[in-house]
Design a protein around this motif. Structure first.
Motif, PDB file in Angstrom:
ATOM      1  N   ARG A 104       9.948  26.808  33.036  1.00 46.14           N
ATOM      2  CA  ARG A 104       8.908  25.803  33.309  1.00 46.14           C
ATOM      3  C   ARG A 104       9.562  24.425  33.235  1.00 46.14           C
ATOM      4  N   TRP A 105       9.436  23.633  34.284  1.00 42.67           N
ATOM      5  CA  TRP A 105      10.065  22.318  34.378  1.00 42.67           C
ATOM      6  C   TRP A 105       9.002  21.238  34.436  1.00 42.67           C
ATOM      7  N   SER A 106       9.312  20.084  33.846  1.00 38.05           N
ATOM      8  CA  SER A 106       8.346  18.978  33.834  1.00 38.05           C
ATOM      9  C   SER A 106       8.095  18.438  35.238  1.00 38.05           C
ATOM     10  N   ARG A 107       9.164  18.413  36.068  1.00 38.79           N
ATOM     11  CA  ARG A 107       9.050  17.930  37.451  1.00 38.79           C
ATOM     12  C   ARG A 107       9.924  18.818  38.326  1.00 38.79           C
ATOM     13  N   MET A 139      12.968  12.541  30.018  1.00 39.72           N
ATOM     14  CA  MET A 139      12.951  13.982  30.254  1.00 39.72           C
ATOM     15  C   MET A 139      11.794  14.599  29.471  1.00 39.72           C
ATOM     16  N   GLY A 140      10.949  15.359  30.160  1.00 39.44           N
ATOM     17  CA  GLY A 140       9.805  15.981  29.516  1.00 39.44           C
ATOM     18  C   GLY A 140      10.205  17.128  28.611  1.00 39.44           C
ATOM     19  N   SER A 141       9.309  17.513  27.718  1.00 40.47           N
ATOM     20  CA  SER A 141       9.615  18.577  26.763  1.00 40.47           C
ATOM     21  C   SER A 141       9.852  19.912  27.460  1.00 40.47           C
ATOM     22  N   ALA A 142       9.119  20.167  28.542  1.00 44.23           N
ATOM     23  CA  ALA A 142       9.309  21.421  29.273  1.00 44.23           C
ATOM     24  C   ALA A 142      10.714  21.494  29.849  1.00 44.23           C
ATOM     25  N   THR A 143      11.187  20.385  30.393  1.00 43.28           N
ATOM     26  CA  THR A 143      12.535  20.356  30.965  1.00 43.28           C
ATOM     27  C   THR A 143      13.594  20.517  29.882  1.00 43.28           C
ATOM     28  N   ARG A 144      13.411  19.863  28.743  1.00 43.50           N
ATOM     29  CA  ARG A 144      14.379  20.008  27.655  1.00 43.50           C
ATOM     30  C   ARG A 144      14.496  21.471  27.226  1.00 43.50           C
ATOM     31  N   GLU A 145      13.362  22.133  27.102  1.00 45.29           N
ATOM     32  CA  GLU A 145      13.379  23.541  26.705  1.00 45.29           C
ATOM     33  C   GLU A 145      14.013  24.400  27.796  1.00 45.29           C
ATOM     34  N   ASP A 147      13.497  17.934  38.255  1.00 47.27           N
ATOM     35  CA  ASP A 147      14.240  18.398  37.082  1.00 47.27           C
ATOM     36  C   ASP A 147      14.861  19.766  37.337  1.00 47.27           C
TER      37      ASP A 147
END
Length: 264
Positions: free
Chosen positions: A84-87, A1-7, A90
């Motif tokens: 903002r999502w990594s993908r 999971m990318g950082s953008a998705t986690r946030e 997501d």
């Protein structure tokens, strides 16, 4: 999971906490929106596009979902697409997770939705024909949802039925077991506890289950609910899954390790 998705997930969960008392109707609306987003790669890409400004995304949500969403579901969906999502995938997972959290939060106190989800999982695992009917890619999504309703109407809470109806309509490539386990994890987390899925060769006694729950709670510092899956093929011992972490102490696993060691 990318950082953008986690946030984005963290902010979306916080938005849910500020959205007022969750309703099952709002949950079903959000899950229906997740299925619509999941069914259109173009729509998913637009809603997750970081270059598309918030006003255009809001207009897109209004034009597609406007009359289908109540104020709570619409507010949460707008909050989700505004992150903002990594993908783009997501974003879909995020809509589904928040929908399941809303459903879990709408259930009356002491309603064991995660236990009902696992009871359904055990029923499916013990019936090859039922598992095929719910897992087959050839089956119509609406027909699968109908099977869930027919089996559980009057036997499970409406929250459990709503979650399962969504999952079988949009499995996103997941098999039935991980599909339901992941949903149960979300439900438990929303209630402030965590699920430990314990695979055993035979059913555990109430005393054994209690000792496991107390031991996990003491070691992890968080309330645990133990859900047992019986699988005679493991021969003996236990396999414990907590989220993505798996501790495999089964006899079958040790025999496999021994076989690999002897072959090397």
């Amino acid at each position: 999971m990318g950082s953008a998705t986690r946030e984005a997930l963290a902010l979306s969960r916080a938005a849910l906490a500020d959205a007022g008392k969750p309703s099952l109707a709002a949950a079903e609306e959000l899950l229906a929106a997740a299925r619509a987003v999941g069914g259109s790669a173009q729509l998913r890409g637009l809603l997750a596009d970081p270059e598309l400004d918030a006003d255009r995304k809001q207009a897109l949500v209004e034009s597609i979902f406007g009359a289908k969403l109540g104020s709570q579901a619409k507010g949460l969906l707008l909050s989700l697409v505004g992150r903002r999502w990594s993908r783009s995938e997501d974003l879909l997972e995020g809509i589904e997770e928040i929908g399941i959290r809303v459903a879990a939060g709408s259930a009356p106190a002491r309603t064991a939705v995660d236990s009902e989800l696992f009871a359904f999982l055990r029923a499916v695992a013990g019936d090859a024909e039922l598992e095929l009917a719910l897992s087959s890619k050839l089956g119509a999504p609406e027909a699968k949802a109908g099977v869930v309703s027919e089996l559980l109407e009057g036997k499970a809470h409406a929250t459990t039925i709503a979650i399962l109806r969504h999952l079988v309509q949009q499995p996103r490539g997941r098999r039935i077991r991980p599909l339901i386990e992941a949903a149960a994890d979300i439900v438990a987390d929303q209630a402030g506890s965590e699920v430990a899925t314990v695979t055993a060769a035979a059913p555990l006694s109430p005393a054994q289950r209690k000792r496991l729950e107390e031991g996990l709670t003491a070691s992890r510092g968080r309330s645990f609910r133990v859900q047992v899956v019986v699988d005679p093929s493991i021969i003996g011992g236990l396999r414990v899954r907590i989220g993505d972490e798996v501790v495999d102490g089964t006899v079958a696993s040790r025999l496999q390790d021994l076989k690999l060691a002897l072959a090397s």
